[in-house]
Write a protein that holds these residues in place. Structure first.
Motif, PDB file in Angstrom:
ATOM      1  N   GLY A  30       0.817  -1.211   0.000  1.00 12.73           N
ATOM      2  CA  GLY A  30       0.000   0.000   0.000  1.00 12.73           C
ATOM      3  C   GLY A  30       0.848   1.257   0.000  1.00 12.73           C
ATOM      4  N   ASP A  31       0.355   2.304  -0.649  1.00 12.53           N
ATOM      5  CA  ASP A  31       1.043   3.586  -0.711  1.00 12.53           C
ATOM      6  C   ASP A  31       0.057   4.656  -0.239  1.00 12.53           C
ATOM      7  N   ALA A  32       0.345   5.263   0.914  1.00  7.70           N
ATOM      8  CA  ALA A  32      -0.572   6.234   1.514  1.00  7.70           C
ATOM      9  C   ALA A  32      -0.808   7.449   0.616  1.00  7.70           C
ATOM     10  N   ASP A  33       0.219   7.909  -0.089  1.00  9.42           N
ATOM     11  CA  ASP A  33       0.044   9.068  -0.975  1.00  9.42           C
ATOM     12  C   ASP A  33      -0.940   8.749  -2.102  1.00  9.42           C
ATOM     13  N   ARG A  34      -0.796   7.572  -2.698  1.00 12.32           N
ATOM     14  CA  ARG A  34      -1.763   7.163  -3.743  1.00 12.32           C
ATOM     15  C   ARG A  34      -3.139   6.966  -3.126  1.00 12.32           C
ATOM     16  N   GLY A  35      -3.170   6.437  -1.888  1.00 12.86           N
ATOM     17  CA  GLY A  35      -4.444   6.233  -1.209  1.00 12.86           C
ATOM     18  C   GLY A  35      -5.215   7.525  -1.042  1.00 12.86           C
ATOM     19  N   LYS A  36      -4.517   8.588  -0.697  1.00 17.43           N
ATOM     20  CA  LYS A  36      -5.176   9.894  -0.543  1.00 17.43           C
ATOM     21  C   LYS A  36      -5.784  10.339  -1.878  1.00 17.43           C
ATOM     22  N   LEU A  37      -5.068  10.087  -2.969  1.00 16.73           N
ATOM     23  CA  LEU A  37      -5.597  10.430  -4.295  1.00 16.73           C
ATOM     24  C   LEU A  37      -6.835   9.596  -4.631  1.00 16.73           C
ATOM     25  N   ILE A  39      -8.920   8.301  -2.495  1.00 14.94           N
ATOM     26  CA  ILE A  39     -10.009   8.792  -1.635  1.00 14.94           C
ATOM     27  C   ILE A  39     -10.677   9.997  -2.279  1.00 14.94           C
ATOM     28  N   ALA A  40      -9.864  10.891  -2.843  1.00 17.91           N
ATOM     29  CA  ALA A  40     -10.424  12.057  -3.533  1.00 17.91           C
ATOM     30  C   ALA A  40     -11.192  11.622  -4.776  1.00 17.91           C
ATOM     31  N   TYR A  42     -12.669   8.740  -5.498  1.00 22.47           N
ATOM     32  CA  TYR A  42     -13.920   8.036  -5.209  1.00 22.47           C
ATOM     33  C   TYR A  42     -14.908   8.885  -4.406  1.00 22.47           C
ATOM     34  N   GLY A  43     -14.501  10.078  -3.997  1.00 20.89           N
ATOM     35  CA  GLY A  43     -15.425  10.988  -3.306  1.00 20.89           C
ATOM     36  C   GLY A  43     -15.788  10.540  -1.902  1.00 20.89           C
ATOM     37  N   CYS A  44     -14.862   9.908  -1.214  1.00 15.98           N
ATOM     38  CA  CYS A  44     -15.145   9.374   0.132  1.00 15.98           C
ATOM     39  C   CYS A  44     -15.567  10.463   1.116  1.00 15.98           C
ATOM     40  N   ALA A  45     -15.041  11.693   0.915  1.00 16.68           N
ATOM     41  CA  ALA A  45     -15.359  12.781   1.832  1.00 16.68           C
ATOM     42  C   ALA A  45     -16.800  13.274   1.676  1.00 16.68           C
ATOM     43  N   ALA A  46     -17.497  12.787   0.674  1.00 19.14           N
ATOM     44  CA  ALA A  46     -18.915  13.143   0.554  1.00 19.14           C
ATOM     45  C   ALA A  46     -19.721  12.510   1.687  1.00 19.14           C
ATOM     46  N   CYS A  47     -19.237  11.383   2.198  1.00 24.84           N
ATOM     47  CA  CYS A  47     -19.944  10.690   3.284  1.00 24.84           C
ATOM     48  C   CYS A  47     -19.175  10.696   4.605  1.00 24.84           C
ATOM     49  N   HIS A  48     -17.849  10.807   4.556  1.00 25.32           N
ATOM     50  CA  HIS A  48     -17.007  10.723   5.747  1.00 25.32           C
ATOM     51  C   HIS A  48     -16.254  12.029   5.975  1.00 25.32           C
ATOM     52  N   ARG A  49     -16.049  12.352   7.247  1.00 26.16           N
ATOM     53  CA  ARG A  49     -15.147  13.460   7.581  1.00 26.16           C
ATOM     54  C   ARG A  49     -13.727  12.903   7.543  1.00 26.16           C
ATOM     55  N   ILE A  50     -12.883  13.499   6.695  1.00 32.60           N
ATOM     56  CA  ILE A  50     -11.505  13.036   6.509  1.00 32.60           C
ATOM     57  C   ILE A  50     -10.604  14.264   6.548  1.00 32.60           C
ATOM     58  N   PRO A  51      -9.586  14.269   7.404  1.00 32.01           N
ATOM     59  CA  PRO A  51      -8.694  15.425   7.458  1.00 32.01           C
ATOM     60  C   PRO A  51      -8.054  15.714   6.100  1.00 32.01           C
ATOM     61  N   GLU A 107      -5.774  -3.310  -5.421  1.00 32.67           N
ATOM     62  CA  GLU A 107      -4.590  -2.456  -5.382  1.00 32.67           C
ATOM     63  C   GLU A 107      -4.944  -1.081  -4.822  1.00 32.67           C
ATOM     64  N   GLU A 108      -6.035  -0.506  -5.323  1.00 35.43           N
ATOM     65  CA  GLU A 108      -6.486   0.795  -4.815  1.00 35.43           C
ATOM     66  C   GLU A 108      -6.858   0.686  -3.344  1.00 35.43           C
ATOM     67  N   ALA A 109      -7.495  -0.410  -2.974  1.00 38.58           N
ATOM     68  CA  ALA A 109      -7.910  -0.608  -1.580  1.00 38.58           C
ATOM     69  C   ALA A 109      -6.692  -0.681  -0.660  1.00 38.58           C
ATOM     70  N   ARG A 110      -5.612  -1.319  -1.118  1.00 35.54           N
ATOM     71  CA  ARG A 110      -4.384  -1.366  -0.303  1.00 35.54           C
ATOM     72  C   ARG A 110      -3.849   0.051  -0.069  1.00 35.54           C
ATOM     73  N   ASP A 111      -3.876   0.869  -1.124  1.00 35.65           N
ATOM     74  CA  ASP A 111      -3.400   2.247  -0.991  1.00 35.65           C
ATOM     75  C   ASP A 111      -4.299   3.043  -0.048  1.00 35.65           C
ATOM     76  N   ILE A 112      -5.607   2.896  -0.204  1.00 30.89           N
ATOM     77  CA  ILE A 112      -6.550   3.608   0.666  1.00 30.89           C
ATOM     78  C   ILE A 112      -6.364   3.158   2.112  1.00 30.89           C
ATOM     79  N   ALA A 113      -6.206   1.862   2.320  1.00 27.17           N
ATOM     80  CA  ALA A 113      -5.981   1.339   3.672  1.00 27.17           C
ATOM     81  C   ALA A 113      -4.698   1.906   4.263  1.00 27.17           C
TER      82      ALA A 113
END
Length: 188
Positions: A30-37, A39-40, A42-51, A107-113
């Motif tokens: 997993g890659d946290a930097d790719r995960g942040k991308l 998250i953006a 897939y629009g996760c912040a539409a339902c979740h509060r994410i810093p 693969e995307e899920a690993r990055d998001i995780a």
């Protein structure tokens, strides 16, 4: 000569600024930097509060301290392999969940995780429960069938006489018939 020890101390202190995730939160591949991308994207912040995201969704739980959570969706211990499986297909692990299957690849899920496990990780000192998802899909189906049988059947709690369980639908009927509306009205 005195500058060398001082430089070593400063380098050490600088490396302490961003703590590595606790071992139980590392996401292999997993890659946290790719995960942040992702998250953006897939629009996760539409339902979740994410810093770090402008939107502040109120539908799903806030994710700002995800690394310290014990469970994912209230059903899976917060461990990397479980989080990846949850992100790929939440309804497979919690039928009836409001979290939809968004078509996220493994693969995307690993990055998001990997990204989610950076949120609140400084406070994440306790290892989550050891239970993990079975690797074998048929074993997962068997576990879901056992869980469903526990939710929808009668039996003794922990196999001991004296404390019985009843089907969840029947329990809800009994509570409603006694005036329980599911809301805690106690202000304290």
């Amino acid at each position: 000569m005195r500058l060398i020890p001082l430089a070593a101390i400063l380098a050490f202190l600088a490396s302490c600024g961003e703590a590595a995730p606790p071992p139980h939160l590392g996401v292999p591949g997993g890659d946290a930097d790719r995960g942040k991308l992702h998250i953006a994207r897939y629009g996760c912040a539409a339902c979740h509060r994410i810093p770090g995201f402008g939107a502040s969704g109120q539908v799903g739980p806030p994710l700002d301290d995800f690394a310290v959570r014990g469970y994912i969706g209230g059903v899976l211990p917060n461990q990397p392999q479980n989080l990846v499986a949850w992100i790929v297909d939440p309804p497979a692990h919690a039928p009836g969940t409001a979290m939809p299957n968004l078509g996220v690849s493994r693969e995307e899920a690993r990055d998001i995780a990997a990204y989610l496990h950076t949120l609140g990780r400084r406070e994440a000192k306790v290892f989550p429960p050891p239970r993990t998802l079975p690797v074998d899909p048929e074993a997962g189906e068997a576990e879901r069938a056992r869980a469903e049988a526990r939710l929808n059947g009668y039996g003794w709690v922990d196999g001991q006489p004296g404390l019985a369980r009843i089907p969840i639908d029947r329990a809800m009927e009994l509570l409603e018939s006694r005036g329980w509306d599911g809301i805690d009205h106690d202000p304290h």
